[in-house]
Design a protein around this motif. Structure first.
Motif: not given
Length: 144
Positions: A31-34, A40-43, A95-104
């Motif tokens: 589920f890389t893309g999803a 907000g993490l890069p694929a 801060g390299m990526f715009a990581i979402t709350v779910l990403g964190m």
């Protein structure tokens, strides 16, 4: 005998490590893309670490399946798990990526998991060193 000194403790922890890495790696690869969109993490980062985790899961399963756990390799796993946790924290604070709350949450869950596994693996290595010292290269005092 303490549960940590049981001859099955280290293999059980390695099986848990293998299972958690297989599950995480499979999710990241399938589920890389999803996941990239949700976290907000890069694929490419998700795919690369997902593949790594699947390979690592196979290695951890191999270590877990040995009648005598390969203590030196498990020592490297401990260091690698702590290194993974540090890299995850560095990723979040960079801060390299715009990581979402779910990403964190995704990254912090990995931090928590690998730190707990590393501590259990380290504890198992320390508690079982007397029974395996002659085979692993540990000195009589239990030092590498």
């Amino acid at each position: 005998m303490s549960v940590f000194a049981s001859p099955r403790f280290l293999p059980a922890v390695m099986w848990a490590d293998a299972a958690s890495c297989a599950a995480t790696g499979a999710l990241q690869v399938a589920f890389t893309g999803a996941l990239a969109g949700l976290t907000g993490l890069p694929a490419p980062l998700l795919m690369g670490t997902g593949v790594f985790l699947l390979v690592y899961a196979a290695a951890a399963a191999f270590m877990a399946s040995r009648s005598t756990p390969p203590r030196t390799l498990i020592g490297l796993v401990v260091a690698g798990n702590f290194g993974w946790a540090v890299a995850c924290i560095a990723l979040l604070v960079s801060g390299m990526f715009a990581i979402t709350v779910l990403g964190m949450a995704w990254v912090l869950a990995q931090v928590a998991c690998v730190v707990v596994l590393a501590e259990l693996q380290w504890t198992g290595l320390r508690r079982t060193r007397g029974s395996a010292g002659a085979v692993t290269g540990l000195t009589p005092a239990g030092r590498w």
